[in-house]
Design a protein around this motif. Structure first.
Motif, short mmCIF file in Angstrom:
data_model
loop_
_atom_site.label_atom_id
_atom_site.label_comp_id
_atom_site.label_asym_id
_atom_site.label_seq_id
_atom_site.Cartn_x
_atom_site.Cartn_y
_atom_site.Cartn_z
N PRO A 39 0.81 -1.21 0.00
CA PRO A 39 0.00 0.00 0.00
C PRO A 39 0.84 1.26 0.00
CG PRO A 39 0.09 -0.94 2.20
CD PRO A 39 0.78 -1.92 1.30
N CYS A 40 0.18 2.39 -0.26
CA CYS A 40 0.85 3.68 -0.25
C CYS A 40 1.15 4.06 1.20
CB CYS A 40 -0.02 4.74 -0.90
SG CYS A 40 0.59 6.43 -0.69
N PRO A 41 2.37 4.52 1.51
CA PRO A 41 2.68 4.91 2.89
C PRO A 41 1.95 6.16 3.34
CG PRO A 41 4.49 5.49 1.44
CD PRO A 41 3.52 4.68 0.61
N GLY A 42 1.42 6.94 2.38
CA GLY A 42 0.71 8.15 2.74
C GLY A 42 -0.75 7.93 3.06
N CYS A 43 -1.48 7.23 2.15
CA CYS A 43 -2.92 7.05 2.33
C CYS A 43 -3.30 5.63 2.74
CB CYS A 43 -3.67 7.43 1.04
SG CYS A 43 -3.24 6.41 -0.39
N GLY A 44 -2.37 4.67 2.65
CA GLY A 44 -2.65 3.31 3.06
C GLY A 44 -3.39 2.48 2.04
N GLU A 45 -3.74 3.06 0.87
CA GLU A 45 -4.46 2.31 -0.16
C GLU A 45 -3.50 1.32 -0.81
OE1 GLU A 45 -7.60 2.27 -0.92
OE2 GLU A 45 -8.23 3.85 0.47
N ALA A 46 -4.02 0.09 -1.07
CA ALA A 46 -3.16 -0.96 -1.60
C ALA A 46 -3.09 -0.95 -3.12
CB ALA A 46 -3.63 -2.32 -1.12
N THR A 47 -4.23 -0.65 -3.79
CA THR A 47 -4.28 -0.69 -5.25
C THR A 47 -4.92 0.58 -5.78
OG1 THR A 47 -6.47 -1.75 -5.30
CG2 THR A 47 -4.55 -3.20 -5.16
N ARG A 48 -5.09 0.62 -7.10
CA ARG A 48 -5.69 1.79 -7.77
C ARG A 48 -7.15 1.54 -8.11
NH1 ARG A 48 -0.76 2.82 -12.12
NH2 ARG A 48 0.91 2.10 -10.74
N GLY A 49 -7.92 1.05 -7.18
CA GLY A 49 -9.33 0.80 -7.44
C GLY A 49 -9.52 -0.43 -8.30
N LYS A 50 -10.28 -0.28 -9.40
CA LYS A 50 -10.51 -1.41 -10.30
C LYS A 50 -9.22 -1.88 -10.94
CE LYS A 50 -15.28 -0.25 -11.56
NZ LYS A 50 -16.20 0.08 -12.67
N ASP A 51 -8.30 -0.97 -11.13
CA ASP A 51 -6.98 -1.34 -11.62
C ASP A 51 -6.21 -1.95 -10.45
OD1 ASP A 51 -4.36 -1.45 -12.49
OD2 ASP A 51 -4.47 0.44 -13.58
N LYS A 52 -5.88 -3.23 -10.54
CA LYS A 52 -5.30 -3.95 -9.42
C LYS A 52 -3.79 -3.76 -9.27
CE LYS A 52 -9.25 -5.55 -8.24
NZ LYS A 52 -9.92 -4.99 -7.06
N ARG A 53 -3.21 -2.86 -10.07
CA ARG A 53 -1.79 -2.58 -9.86
C ARG A 53 -1.59 -1.88 -8.51
NH1 ARG A 53 -0.29 0.66 -15.17
NH2 ARG A 53 -2.40 1.41 -14.79
N GLY A 54 -0.35 -1.91 -8.02
CA GLY A 54 -0.06 -1.26 -6.75
C GLY A 54 -0.38 0.21 -6.78
N ARG A 55 -0.76 0.75 -5.63
CA ARG A 55 -1.17 2.16 -5.56
C ARG A 55 -0.05 3.10 -5.96
NH1 ARG A 55 -6.10 4.90 -4.71
NH2 ARG A 55 -5.67 6.94 -3.83
N CYS A 56 1.19 2.73 -5.70
CA CYS A 56 2.32 3.60 -6.00
C CYS A 56 3.03 3.13 -7.26
CB CYS A 56 3.32 3.60 -4.84
SG CYS A 56 2.63 4.29 -3.31
N ARG A 57 3.21 4.02 -8.20
CA ARG A 57 3.92 3.67 -9.43
C ARG A 57 5.39 4.06 -9.28
NH1 ARG A 57 1.01 8.31 -11.35
NH2 ARG A 57 2.40 10.08 -11.66
N VAL A 58 6.24 3.28 -9.93
CA VAL A 58 7.67 3.51 -9.92
C VAL A 58 8.07 4.22 -11.20
CG1 VAL A 58 9.94 2.41 -9.79
CG2 VAL A 58 8.01 1.45 -8.52
N ARG A 59 8.90 5.23 -11.07
CA ARG A 59 9.36 5.95 -12.25
C ARG A 59 10.11 5.03 -13.20
NH1 ARG A 59 12.47 11.04 -9.95
NH2 ARG A 59 14.05 10.00 -11.21
N PRO A 60 10.07 5.32 -14.52
CA PRO A 60 10.76 4.43 -15.48
C PRO A 60 12.24 4.22 -15.17
CG PRO A 60 9.30 5.93 -16.64
CD PRO A 60 9.32 6.38 -15.21
N ASP A 61 12.91 5.24 -14.60
CA ASP A 61 14.33 5.07 -14.29
C ASP A 61 14.56 4.33 -12.97
OD1 ASP A 61 13.67 6.92 -12.35
OD2 ASP A 61 14.86 8.55 -13.20
N GLY A 62 13.46 3.97 -12.27
CA GLY A 62 13.57 3.20 -11.05
C GLY A 62 14.02 3.98 -9.84
N ASN A 63 14.14 5.31 -9.94
CA ASN A 63 14.69 6.11 -8.84
C ASN A 63 13.66 6.91 -8.07
OD1 ASN A 63 17.34 5.31 -9.41
ND2 ASN A 63 17.54 6.85 -11.00
N GLY A 64 12.40 6.72 -8.35
CA GLY A 64 11.38 7.48 -7.64
C GLY A 64 10.03 6.79 -7.70
N TRP A 65 9.10 7.23 -6.86
CA TRP A 65 7.76 6.64 -6.80
C TRP A 65 6.77 7.75 -6.47
CZ3 TRP A 65 5.14 7.26 -2.18
CH2 TRP A 65 5.91 7.66 -1.08
N ALA A 66 5.48 7.47 -6.74
CA ALA A 66 4.42 8.43 -6.43
C ALA A 66 3.11 7.68 -6.28
CB ALA A 66 4.30 9.49 -7.53
#
Length: 460
Positions: A39-66
Motif C-alpha cells: 500500500p501507499c505509505p501516505g494514504c494506506g491504499e493498496a491498489t488503484r481501485g478497479k486497476d489492481k496494480r499497486g497504488r504507488c507507481r515507480v518511475r521508469p528510471d527506477g529512482n522514484g515513486w508516487a
C-alpha cells in the motif's frame, strides 16, 4: 555498492539501493509488472481501485515513486527510496534539519540490511532497526492472475452468434470509419469476434458491467483474450473474454468491459495459439479491438505462408510471459497509437522484446479521422495495403514518412514507397519532399544508420 562510515556519505549508499528492493524489504506488495507497489505509505491504499496494480507507481528510471490511482492524482505522497523508508518508519514525508532521531532510524534500518555501514560514533542511533508503520502485505508474486473459469469462458463463447447475425453488432463494426469501416462478413468468416444475443439469459456472474449483465449494458461484441500457456510457454491459450458496447449512445467511459472481478493484465488478442503457424517471422501489435480487427483483415489478404501473427494490446498487456511466446530474433512491428498512452505501451513492449533479440519497428497509428495513416506493411517486400477511402496513396505515404520513428523506420517506409512506385525517381514529389525534410533534421550518426538500413533492405 561501496559502503562508507563517514558522516553523511551513508545517505549516498542508501540512495543507490534499488527502489523495489526497498519496497520488498518493508514488506510491501510489489506488483508482478515490476513497476508498482502498495500500500501507499501516505494514504494506506493498496491498489488503484478497479486497476489492481499497486497504488504507488515507480518511475521508469527506477529512482522514484508516487501515489496514483485511475482518475485522480492520489494522495500526493512521493519521493525516492529513502523517502519511502522515512514514510514507513515515521509516517512523515521527510525529516527536518536537525531531526537526528529520524535520521538515525533510517540509517539503522539500511545498516541492518547491509546497505550502508552502521553508525559507530554514539549519539541517538537506535540499538535495533525500527519496525515499519505500514502494515505488511503478504507478497504472492508467483500467484496466477485472477481469471474467469475457463469452462465458462468457452461455454459463453459457444453461445454467441456470428456478427452478421446481429444487426446492431454488424452496424457497430461497419461504423468504425477511422480510417475505414470493418467488414462484418470478413470478421465472421475468420471468427475474430462474435455477437452476444440480446435475449440471452443465465449469463455467468462475471459477464456483468456495473452490476448489469452484458446483454443489458450493451456490451455484446465479444472477442477472445489469450494468455501465455504455463504448460507450453511458446504458445497462447484462451483465458478470458472482452466485450465492446455496440449502442449508438455509448459514451467513451462505458465502451469496453472485462469480466467483473477478474484482471485483464497479461492478456492479448490473437488469431491463434502459435505465432509460428502464420508463415512469417513477424508479429504485429495493434492497440485496441477495432485496430486489431482491421489489421487482421488486411493481413488476411496476403498469400498463405506470408502472413504475420497479429496481436491486439492495451495498457495491461505487456508481460514477460507473453513476450516469451514471440520466438527469439523475430521482427515485431508495434502499431500502438501516436499519443502518450500508445507510446507508453510501445516502450514496455520494446523493452521486453529487445531482451529477446527481436528487431523492433515502431509504426505509430495516427489518431483522429483527419490524419489517419494507412496500414503499411511491416516489410517492403509485402504488397501494398488497400487504402482507406478518405486518403489517397500519396497522402498516406506522406503521413507514414512523417510518423516514421527513427532512421531505421524511415528507411523501411522509404524502401516500401520506392518499390510501390517503381523506383526512387518515380516516387511522387510530395512524398520525396517529406523524406528530404526528415533527413534535414538528422545528424551524421542517424544518417549513417539510415543509409545502412537502406543497403540492408536493398540486399534482401
Amino acid at each position: 555498492m561501496t559502503m562508507t562510515s563517514k558522516t553523511g556519505e551513508w545517505l549516498d549508499a542508501a540512495r543507490g539501493v534499488a527502489l523495489l528492493d526497498i519496497a520488498a524489504a518493508l514488506g510491501l506488495d510489489v506488483h508482478r509488472d515490476g513497476r508498482s507497489f502498495g500500500p501507499c505509505p501516505g494514504c494506506g491504499e493498496a491498489t488503484r481501485g478497479k486497476d489492481k496494480r499497486g497504488r504507488c507507481r515507480v518511475r521508469p528510471d527506477g529512482n522514484g515513486w508516487a501515489c496514483c490511482s485511475n482518475g485522480s492524482d492520489g494522495c500526493g505522497a512521493k519521493g525516492d527510496g529513502v523517502a519511502l523508508v522515512v514514510w514507513a518508519l515515521t509516517g512523515k514525508a521527510t525529516w527536518a534539519t536537525g531531526d537526528r532521531e529520524t535520521r538515525d532510524k533510517v540509517r539503522e534500518w539500511y545498516a541492518a540490511r547491509g546497505w550502508c555501514e552502521a553508525w559507530t560514533g554514539g549519539g541517538s542511533a537506535l540499538p535495533t532497526p525500527a519496525r515499519p508503520r505500514i502494515a505488511p502485505v503478504a507478497r504472492v508474486v508467483s500467484a496466477p492472475p485472477q481469471r474467469p473459469a475457463v469452462e465458462q469462458v468457452r461455454a459463453l463463447w459457444g453461445r454467441c452468434v456470428p456478427v452478421t447475425a446481429d444487426p446492431e453488432v454488424a452496424a457497430w463494426l461497419a461504423g468504425r470509419t477511422d480510417p475505414g469501416p470493418i467488414d462484418p462478413a470478413a470478421v465472421a468468416a475468420l471468427d475474430l469476434a462474435r455477437a452476444l444475443p440480446a435475449d440471452l439469459v443465465d449469463l455467468p456472474g462475471w459477464a456483468r458491467y456495473r452490476g448489469r449483465p452484458w446483454t443489458a449494458s450493451g456490451h455484446r461484441l465479444v472477442v477472445r483474450a489469450w494468455e501465455a500457456d504455463p504448460d507450453n510457454p511458446e504458445r497462447l491459450r484462451v483465458a478470458s473474454l472482452h466485450a465492446r458496447n455496440v449502442r449508438p449512445d455509448c459514451t467513451g467511459d462505458d465502451k469496453a468491459a472485462w469480466p467483473a472481478g477478474a484482471t485483464a493484465a497479461a492478456l492479448i488478442l490473437a488469431t491463434g495459439p502459435d505465432p509460428r503457424a502464420h508463415g512469417r517471422h513477424l508479429v504485429e501489435i495493434a492497440e485496441g479491438v477495432p485496430d486489431w480487427l482491421r489489421l487482421v483483415l488486411t493481413r488476411a489478404e496476403l498469400p498463405k505462408g506470408r502472413r504475420p501473427a497479429v496481436w491486439g494490446a492495451w495498457s495491461g498487456s505487456p508481460d514477460p510471459a507473453l513476450a516469451a511466446v514471440v520466438p527469439e530474433g523475430w521482427t515485431v512491428a508495434i502499431r500502438t497509437h501516436a499519443d502518450t498512452a500508445g507510446d507508453k505501451y510501445a516502450d514496455k513492449w520494446r523493452e521486453l522484446l529487445t531482451a529477446r533479440g527481436c528487431t523492433i519497428h515502431r509504426q505509430r497509428k495516427a489518431n483522429g479521422p483527419q490524419v489517419a495513416a494507412a496500414i503499411l506493411p511491416a516489410h517492403p517486400d509485402d504488397p501494398p495495403c488497400p487504402p482507406p477511402a478518405k486518403l489517397g496513396l500519396v497522402a498516406q505515404a506522406c503521413e507514414a514518412v512523417r510518423e516514421a520513428d527513427g532512421p531505421e523506420a524511415l528507411a523501411l517506409v522509404w524502401a516500401f514507397c520506392c518499390r510501390q512506385w517503381g523506383g526512387a525517381d518515380l516516387v511522387p514529389a510530395a512524398v520525396a519532399g517529406e523524406l528530404r525534410e526528415r533527413q534535414d533534421y538528422m545528424d551524421g550518426w542517424n544518417m549513417s544508420i539510415y543509409h545502412a538500413k537502406l543497403r540492408e533492405l536493398r540486399a534482401t
